[in-house]
Design a protein around this motif. Sequence first.
Motif, PDB file in Angstrom:
ATOM      1  N   ASN A   1       0.805  -1.216   0.000  1.00  0.00           N
ATOM      2  CA  ASN A   1       0.000   0.000   0.000  1.00  0.00           C
ATOM      3  C   ASN A   1       0.840   1.268   0.000  1.00  0.00           C
ATOM      4  N   ILE A   2       2.097   1.164   0.320  1.00  0.00           N
ATOM      5  CA  ILE A   2       2.986   2.328   0.379  1.00  0.00           C
ATOM      6  C   ILE A   2       3.441   2.741  -1.018  1.00  0.00           C
ATOM      7  N   PHE A   3       3.613   1.772  -1.909  1.00  0.00           N
ATOM      8  CA  PHE A   3       4.208   2.030  -3.218  1.00  0.00           C
ATOM      9  C   PHE A   3       3.152   2.177  -4.308  1.00  0.00           C
ATOM     10  N   LYS A   4       3.533   2.855  -5.355  1.00  0.00           N
ATOM     11  CA  LYS A   4       2.661   3.016  -6.507  1.00  0.00           C
ATOM     12  C   LYS A   4       2.539   1.682  -7.242  1.00  0.00           C
ATOM     13  N   LYS A   5       1.513   1.577  -8.073  1.00  0.00           N
ATOM     14  CA  LYS A   5       1.330   0.360  -8.867  1.00  0.00           C
ATOM     15  C   LYS A   5       2.491   0.200  -9.847  1.00  0.00           C
ATOM     16  N   ASN A   6       2.835  -1.046 -10.100  1.00  0.00           N
ATOM     17  CA  ASN A   6       3.906  -1.426 -11.039  1.00  0.00           C
ATOM     18  C   ASN A   6       5.285  -0.954 -10.596  1.00  0.00           C
ATOM     19  N   LYS A   7       5.490  -0.733  -9.332  1.00  0.00           N
ATOM     20  CA  LYS A   7       6.804  -0.379  -8.781  1.00  0.00           C
ATOM     21  C   LYS A   7       7.315  -1.552  -7.945  1.00  0.00           C
ATOM     22  N   ILE A   8       7.337  -2.722  -8.555  1.00  0.00           N
ATOM     23  CA  ILE A   8       7.695  -3.955  -7.851  1.00  0.00           C
ATOM     24  C   ILE A   8       9.165  -3.944  -7.440  1.00  0.00           C
ATOM     25  N   PHE A   9      10.037  -3.502  -8.340  1.00  0.00           N
ATOM     26  CA  PHE A   9      11.467  -3.493  -8.031  1.00  0.00           C
ATOM     27  C   PHE A   9      11.774  -2.580  -6.842  1.00  0.00           C
ATOM     28  N   GLN A  10      11.178  -1.408  -6.812  1.00  0.00           N
ATOM     29  CA  GLN A  10      11.406  -0.465  -5.723  1.00  0.00           C
ATOM     30  C   GLN A  10      10.875  -1.011  -4.403  1.00  0.00           C
ATOM     31  N   ALA A  11       9.740  -1.694  -4.438  1.00  0.00           N
ATOM     32  CA  ALA A  11       9.175  -2.275  -3.223  1.00  0.00           C
ATOM     33  C   ALA A  11      10.069  -3.382  -2.688  1.00  0.00           C
ATOM     34  N   ARG A  12      10.571  -4.221  -3.577  1.00  0.00           N
ATOM     35  CA  ARG A  12      11.470  -5.307  -3.148  1.00  0.00           C
ATOM     36  C   ARG A  12      12.785  -4.761  -2.627  1.00  0.00           C
ATOM     37  N   LEU A  13      13.300  -3.726  -3.252  1.00  0.00           N
ATOM     38  CA  LEU A  13      14.549  -3.112  -2.800  1.00  0.00           C
ATOM     39  C   LEU A  13      14.374  -2.489  -1.419  1.00  0.00           C
ATOM     40  N   PHE A  14      13.260  -1.803  -1.224  1.00  0.00           N
ATOM     41  CA  PHE A  14      12.952  -1.229   0.082  1.00  0.00           C
ATOM     42  C   PHE A  14      12.843  -2.323   1.148  1.00  0.00           C
ATOM     43  N   TYR A  15      12.149  -3.400   0.829  1.00  0.00           N
ATOM     44  CA  TYR A  15      11.984  -4.531   1.746  1.00  0.00           C
ATOM     45  C   TYR A  15      13.339  -5.134   2.109  1.00  0.00           C
TER      46      TYR A  15
END
Length: 64
Positions: free
Chosen positions: A25-39
Motif C-alpha cells: 500500500n505504500i508504493f505506486k502500482k507497477n513499482k515492484i522493483f522499488q518495493a522489493r529493494l525497500f523490503y
Amino acid sequence: MGKITLYFLTTVLVIISLDSVNINNIFKKNKIFQARLFYFFLAISLIYLVTNFIYEIATTIKIF
C-alpha cells in the motif's frame, strides 16, 4: 553463542516479522522493483540493529 549465530537467529526472526507487514500500500502500482529493494534494505537494517542491540546487552551483562 557468537555474533554470527546471533545474526542467523535474528535474520529468521526479522524475515518472519516482516512477512506480516503489507508494504504494497505504500508504493505506486507497477513499482515492484522499488518495493522489493525497500523490503531488502529494511530487512538488512533491522537485522543489523537488532543483532547489535542484543549483542551489546549480552556483553554488558557478561552472557557472552
